[in-house]
Design a protein around this motif. Structure first.
Motif, PDB file in Angstrom:
ATOM      1  N   PHE A 157      14.147 -17.323 -13.146  1.00 14.41           N
ATOM      2  CA  PHE A 157      13.646 -17.293 -11.892  1.00 14.41           C
ATOM      3  C   PHE A 157      12.182 -18.069 -11.771  1.00 14.41           C
ATOM      4  O   PHE A 157      11.266 -17.569 -12.378  1.00 14.41           O
ATOM      5  N   ALA A 158      12.225 -19.273 -10.882  1.00 18.96           N
ATOM      6  CA  ALA A 158      11.019 -20.030 -10.753  1.00 18.96           C
ATOM      7  C   ALA A 158      10.600 -20.094  -9.321  1.00 18.96           C
ATOM      8  O   ALA A 158      11.175 -20.593  -8.423  1.00 18.96           O
ATOM      9  N   PRO A 159       9.565 -19.226  -9.136  1.00 20.30           N
ATOM     10  CA  PRO A 159       9.051 -19.129  -7.524  1.00 20.30           C
ATOM     11  C   PRO A 159       8.319 -20.163  -7.058  1.00 20.30           C
ATOM     12  O   PRO A 159       7.972 -21.012  -7.959  1.00 20.30           O
ATOM     13  N   GLU A 160       8.811 -20.624  -5.642  1.00 18.37           N
ATOM     14  CA  GLU A 160       7.826 -21.757  -5.318  1.00 18.37           C
ATOM     15  C   GLU A 160       6.508 -21.456  -5.310  1.00 18.37           C
ATOM     16  O   GLU A 160       6.098 -20.382  -5.366  1.00 18.37           O
ATOM     17  N   LYS A 161       5.735 -22.520  -5.299  1.00 14.93           N
ATOM     18  CA  LYS A 161       4.463 -22.501  -5.178  1.00 14.93           C
ATOM     19  C   LYS A 161       3.926 -21.739  -4.328  1.00 14.93           C
ATOM     20  O   LYS A 161       4.202 -21.763  -2.693  1.00 14.93           O
ATOM     21  N   GLY A 162       2.563 -20.845  -4.547  1.00 18.58           N
ATOM     22  CA  GLY A 162       2.327 -20.040  -3.544  1.00 18.58           C
ATOM     23  C   GLY A 162       3.023 -18.614  -3.201  1.00 18.58           C
ATOM     24  O   GLY A 162       2.608 -17.492  -2.373  1.00 18.58           O
ATOM     25  N   TYR A 163       4.089 -18.329  -4.020  1.00 25.12           N
ATOM     26  CA  TYR A 163       5.110 -16.947  -3.806  1.00 25.12           C
ATOM     27  C   TYR A 163       4.933 -16.467  -5.324  1.00 25.12           C
ATOM     28  O   TYR A 163       4.694 -17.121  -6.606  1.00 25.12           O
ATOM     29  N   PRO A 164       4.723 -15.011  -5.321  1.00 18.52           N
ATOM     30  CA  PRO A 164       5.211 -14.202  -4.067  1.00 18.52           C
ATOM     31  C   PRO A 164       3.844 -14.114  -3.198  1.00 18.52           C
ATOM     32  O   PRO A 164       2.870 -14.164  -3.729  1.00 18.52           O
ATOM     33  N   GLN A 165       3.975 -13.775  -2.006  1.00 17.84           N
ATOM     34  CA  GLN A 165       3.033 -13.433  -1.100  1.00 17.84           C
ATOM     35  C   GLN A 165       3.059 -12.044  -0.873  1.00 17.84           C
ATOM     36  O   GLN A 165       3.955 -11.421  -0.754  1.00 17.84           O
ATOM     37  N   ASN A 166       1.928 -11.149  -0.896  1.00 21.72           N
ATOM     38  CA  ASN A 166       1.930  -9.921  -0.626  1.00 21.72           C
ATOM     39  C   ASN A 166       0.658  -9.315   0.120  1.00 21.72           C
ATOM     40  O   ASN A 166      -0.383 -10.038   0.257  1.00 21.72           O
ATOM     41  N   SER A 167       0.796  -8.367   0.901  1.00 17.68           N
ATOM     42  CA  SER A 167      -0.347  -7.578   1.588  1.00 17.68           C
ATOM     43  C   SER A 167       0.028  -6.310   1.567  1.00 17.68           C
ATOM     44  O   SER A 167       0.891  -5.967   1.105  1.00 17.68           O
ATOM     45  N   ALA A 168      -0.897  -5.364   2.523  1.00 14.39           N
ATOM     46  CA  ALA A 168      -0.624  -4.002   2.228  1.00 14.39           C
ATOM     47  C   ALA A 168       0.819  -3.661   3.111  1.00 14.39           C
ATOM     48  O   ALA A 168       1.306  -2.646   2.633  1.00 14.39           O
ATOM     49  N   LYS A 169       1.212  -4.578   3.904  1.00 11.91           N
ATOM     50  CA  LYS A 169       2.342  -4.105   4.427  1.00 11.91           C
ATOM     51  C   LYS A 169       3.752  -4.874   4.172  1.00 11.91           C
ATOM     52  O   LYS A 169       4.886  -4.491   4.367  1.00 11.91           O
ATOM     53  N   ASP A 228       0.698  -1.102  -0.224  1.00  5.60           N
ATOM     54  CA  ASP A 228       0.209  -0.081   0.098  1.00  5.60           C
ATOM     55  C   ASP A 228       0.690   1.227   0.048  1.00  5.60           C
ATOM     56  O   ASP A 228       0.921   1.870   1.064  1.00  5.60           O
ATOM     57  N   SER A 229       1.380   1.573  -1.252  1.00  6.50           N
ATOM     58  CA  SER A 229       2.295   2.625  -1.384  1.00  6.50           C
ATOM     59  C   SER A 229       2.274   3.343  -2.514  1.00  6.50           C
ATOM     60  O   SER A 229       2.255   2.531  -3.590  1.00  6.50           O
ATOM     61  N   THR A 230       2.324   4.833  -2.593  1.00 11.96           N
ATOM     62  CA  THR A 230       2.216   5.409  -4.043  1.00 11.96           C
ATOM     63  C   THR A 230       3.562   5.529  -4.501  1.00 11.96           C
ATOM     64  O   THR A 230       3.432   5.918  -5.842  1.00 11.96           O
ATOM     65  N   ARG A 231       4.647   5.082  -3.775  1.00 13.63           N
ATOM     66  CA  ARG A 231       5.996   5.537  -4.390  1.00 13.63           C
ATOM     67  C   ARG A 231       6.909   4.343  -4.549  1.00 13.63           C
ATOM     68  O   ARG A 231       7.841   4.516  -5.045  1.00 13.63           O
ATOM     69  N   LEU A 232       6.454   3.057  -3.986  1.00 12.69           N
ATOM     70  CA  LEU A 232       7.072   1.845  -4.376  1.00 12.69           C
ATOM     71  C   LEU A 232       6.517   0.733  -4.728  1.00 12.69           C
ATOM     72  O   LEU A 232       5.267   0.557  -3.919  1.00 12.69           O
ATOM     73  N   MET A 245       6.944  -2.713   4.718  1.00 14.71           N
ATOM     74  CA  MET A 245       6.657  -1.449   4.797  1.00 14.71           C
ATOM     75  C   MET A 245       6.504  -0.795   6.185  1.00 14.71           C
ATOM     76  O   MET A 245       5.610  -1.373   6.922  1.00 14.71           O
ATOM     77  N   ASN A 246       7.450   0.098   6.746  1.00  8.93           N
ATOM     78  CA  ASN A 246       7.527   0.448   8.241  1.00  8.93           C
ATOM     79  C   ASN A 246       6.426   1.536   8.217  1.00  8.93           C
ATOM     80  O   ASN A 246       5.981   1.861   9.066  1.00  8.93           O
ATOM     81  N   SER A 247       6.528   2.490   7.069  1.00  6.92           N
ATOM     82  CA  SER A 247       5.532   3.472   6.938  1.00  6.92           C
ATOM     83  C   SER A 247       5.527   3.790   5.367  1.00  6.92           C
ATOM     84  O   SER A 247       6.239   3.379   4.745  1.00  6.92           O
ATOM     85  N   PRO A 248       4.690   4.620   5.137  1.00  5.17           N
ATOM     86  CA  PRO A 248       4.595   4.902   3.609  1.00  5.17           C
ATOM     87  C   PRO A 248       5.722   5.438   2.816  1.00  5.17           C
ATOM     88  O   PRO A 248       5.721   5.570   1.742  1.00  5.17           O
ATOM     89  N   GLU A 249       6.827   5.886   3.729  1.00  6.84           N
ATOM     90  CA  GLU A 249       7.919   6.218   3.237  1.00  6.84           C
ATOM     91  C   GLU A 249       9.164   5.729   3.495  1.00  6.84           C
ATOM     92  O   GLU A 249      10.253   5.939   3.112  1.00  6.84           O
ATOM     93  N   ASP A 250       8.835   4.425   4.251  1.00  5.05           N
ATOM     94  CA  ASP A 250       9.919   3.753   4.798  1.00  5.05           C
ATOM     95  C   ASP A 250      10.127   2.114   4.757  1.00  5.05           C
ATOM     96  O   ASP A 250       9.053   1.595   5.200  1.00  5.05           O
ATOM     97  N   PHE A 251      10.931   1.507   4.304  1.00  4.72           N
ATOM     98  CA  PHE A 251      10.836   0.193   3.683  1.00  4.72           C
ATOM     99  C   PHE A 251      12.322  -0.357   4.165  1.00  4.72           C
ATOM    100  O   PHE A 251      13.171   0.000   3.751  1.00  4.72           O
ATOM    101  N   THR A 252      11.845  -1.736   4.409  1.00  3.09           N
ATOM    102  CA  THR A 252      13.231  -2.558   4.861  1.00  3.09           C
ATOM    103  C   THR A 252      13.157  -3.844   3.939  1.00  3.09           C
ATOM    104  O   THR A 252      12.306  -4.481   3.783  1.00  3.09           O
TER     105      THR A 252
END
Length: 692
Positions: free
Chosen positions: A61-73, A23-27, A96-103
């Motif tokens: 690149f062959a992802p494992e079954k069920g990947y990628p996994q994603n959510s809002a954070k 859930d980011s407009t920049r990344l 996503m630590n915040s809308p502007e900060d990602f690890t």
């Protein structure tokens, strides 16, 4: 289009993919793990022996079954990444630590060691988007070069760096973590990118287990909006052209800025709060009209609530700018301590024409759109101010251009600028020079000169009979196909004149228009512009002879762009005139006896001039088939462009109303009578010209 990265010996293309649900407009993150932050693209890259490169993609690149996994954070992926020298089990997560900060955490593990020259994170920056922008890494600063230099392909190399930042369009991209930093111009490897590499740990050798952890911040530029509300005088939209009351450049509903949306906007990285005219008595912008929009101010003042800033940012554009680089006005900043500083605003430096906008050194085109007449845009200029409280900003217009100001903001960050990248086309295995032969071989299948009946004028003058063009001595209907010659193309050497006549005849053209030739045809003295220049007349005469010999008829305009000398026509004022004044010059001819006398004096000299190569004067030349009296522009489009010419029209209109005992009841009625008056002026002037 996705980024392309080329190794020393080959290229790998990645297809477009769907983005993540972060859930980011920049990344965003695509299904292969490539991170996109603004125009920057971040991915894993592996260089094997001989520097063959591989990045995770559809083919390797062959992802494992069920990947990628994603959510809002969170976004995560697992899969097998295959390189030329071996396979890795790749795991990647983005939090996503915040809308502007990602690890971001990435690890690669192999069952058998993979021979590696370098394992790194690659950040690709398209050159067309980042040329001229700045990268800062601790105490080092790099400006991405517009032009490529083989000797300076490595822009920065550091063994360790705590963090670095890149100027993106709307935010600063700040990255920390990883090992070392290499910044290079990847155009050395035939890529239109700048490349930034950060090493994994370990980064080379026989690798079985490597990882990297880093942080990404997308920090908006430190800007603050300043309201123009106290100074605005016009709307973005204009419902009635040339009424000096409407909006923008006062050119009517088909040529205004009504498509520009009000409210909070970030343009060129700067926050602007665009005034909604519907909530502000129909006013949304500052417009200085100069002599194009009489009645508009030449100054405006904006109060500022004691604001510290490093840069003052102006969102603006010009209409009818000067023909060359020139100062069009000033921005004056007043500080709380009573001191002030003035910044000149110059055409081609700080801003440009709102039509077909192109960025200038201090005028980035940050918004573009289309109205019914043109592709249009706005420029953002930043002026460096002293870092102390600002309490007022004044705008002063010099009067030589319409100046439209749509927004104002303060910034404590250096605003990114983009440089135009030169484009070179050179011969290669895929690109070969093509020499285009414009001349047609005589008698060949492409020679259409047989369609012409030479010489032109052999059947007498062109006349009209039963609604068709015919010749005096031949009643067969005649069609004319031709082209246009402009400015210096009418004044050629004898050799080139002959070649041009041959070329046009071979194309099957039986007519040509001499256009924009009158200003070069005359000689200018201190007081007159009506006498022909013998040297230029001789060039045109010979061209006429060549066309006539081939059976090519000619058409002219009696007035196109002949510029009267200063003071020659008093109604035009006491100033040097230019091509920008053509509409006013034509309008003066329609109402001023002095201007019409000038028109007739030139016409008399022109039509009585005898061509030594044909023995005929223009007035007797049967190959001259059509004459336009005045090129373009009705009286409606020019009568009020010049204050001095407008004053003549206003005075004559007043006399006209009195002679008919008319007293307009309101502005609408006055406008109706003005239209009737202008039509009568137009008709009367053309009747006089036709009779002459």
């Amino acid at each position: 289009m996705k980024r392309r990265f080329m190794s020393l010996f080959g290229a790998l293309l990645l297809p477009a993919c769907s983005v993540s649900a972060l859930d980011s407009t920049r990344l965003s993150v695509d299904k292969w793990g490539e991170i996109k932050a603004g125009d920057a693209e971040i991915s894993v890259i592996h260089f094997g022996p001989e520097w063959h490169s591989a990045m995770p993609g559809e083919r390797n690149f062959a992802p494992e079954k069920g990947y990628p996994q994603n959510s809002a954070k969170n976004w995560s992926s697992k899969g097998v990444f295959e390189t030329k020298s071996g396979k890795f089990n790749l795991e990647q997560s983005v939090t996503m630590n915040s809308p502007e900060d990602f690890t971001v955490n990435i690890s690669l593990k192999a069952d058998a060691p993979v021979e590696t020259n370098e394992l790194a994170l690659i950040i690709s920056l398209p050159a067309e988007k980042f040329a001229g922008r700045i990268l800062k890494a601790d105490d080092a600063t790099v400006t991405f070069p517009a032009e490529f230099s083989e000797e300076k392909a490595v822009l920065l190399r550091k063994d360790s760096v705590s963090s670095f930042s890149i100027q993106c369009q709307d935010f600063r991209l700040v990255i920390s973590g990883g090992k070392g930093l290499l910044v290079q111009d990847d155009r050395k490897y035939k890529q239109d990118n700048y490349g930034i590499r950060i090493k994994f740990e370990p980064s080379n050798g026989q690798i079985k287990d490597a990882s990297i952890s880093f942080n990404i911040k997308t920090l908006p530029y430190d800007t603050k909006t300043i309201s123009l509300k106290s100074a605005v005088n016009f709307d973005f939209k204009d419902d009635l052209a040339s009424d000096c009351k409407g909006g923008w450049t006062d050119q009517g509903p088909e040529n205004d800025l009504r498509m520009f949306k009000p409210g909070a906007q970030t343009l060129g990285g700067v926050a602007f709060d665009i005034i909604n005219p519907a909530a502000n008595s129909g006013k949304s912008c500052i417009v200085f009209g100069g002599d194009k929009i009489p009645g508009t101010p030449s100054k405006a003042s904006v109060e500022v609530p004691s604001l510290n800033m490093k840069y003052l940012c102006v969102l603006h554009a010009l209409g009818w700018p000067p023909a060359t680089k020139a100062k069009i006005g000033s921005v004056i900043v007043t500080y709380a301590d009573g001191t002030s500083k003035s910044f000149p605003v110059s055409y081609t430096v700080d801003a440009g024409n709102w039509w077909s906008p192109e960025s200038t050194p201090n005028g980035e085109v940050v918004w573009t759109g289309e109205n019914k007449s043109s592709y249009v845009g706005l420029y953002m200029s930043s002026f460096p101010v002293e870092n102390k409280p600002v309490v007022k900003v004044d705008f002063e217009n010099d009067g030589n251009s319409i100046w439209m100001i749509a927004g104002l903001s303060a910034s404590n960050d250096e605003i990114p600028k983009l440089k135009n990248i030169p484009c070179y086309v050179v011969e290669s295995a895929n690109w070969k020079p093509f020499e285009y032969a414009r001349d047609v071989q005589k008698g060949s299948i492409l020679d259409f000169s047989f369609l012409l009946d030479a010489p032109a004028g052999k059947y007498g003058k062109v006349i009209i009979k039963d609604g068709k063009f015919v010749f005096e001595k031949n009643s067969k209907p005649q069609r004319f196909y031709g082209t246009n010659l402009c400015f210096t193309a009418n004044f050629l050497s004898k050799e080139v004149s002959e070649r041009l006549a041959d070329r046009l005849a071979a194309l099957g053209y039986n007519s040509v228009r001499f256009h924009h030739f009158d200003n070069q045809l005359v000689k200018k003295t201190a007081t007159s512009s009506v006498d022909l220049n013998p040297a230029e007349a001789d060039k045109l005469d010979y061209l006429v002879k060549c066309f006539k010999d081939k059976g090519i008829y000619m058409t002219i305009d009696v007035y196109i762009s002949r510029i009267p000398v200063k003071g020659e026509i008093p109604e035009l004022g006491d100033k040097d005139l230019s091509l920008l004044d053509l509409a006013s010059i034509k309008a003066a001819m329609l109402i001023s006896d002095t201007a019409m006398d000038n028109f007739e004096a030139y016409a008399k000299n022109f039509f009585n001039h005898v061509n030594p190569y044909t023995g005929l004067a223009w007035k007797d030349e049967p190959a001259l088939c059509f004459v336009s009296l005045i090129n373009e522009d009705t009286v409606f489009s020019g009568w009020d462009r010049s204050p001095s010419v407008k004053a003549v029209y206003d005075a004559k209109f007043k006399e006209w109303l009195a002679s008919k005992s008319i007293v307009p009841a309101n502005d609408g009625e006055r406008s109706k009578y003005m239209s009737q008056f202008l039509i009568e002026i137009y008709a009367k002037a053309y009747k006089r010209m036709d009779k002459f």
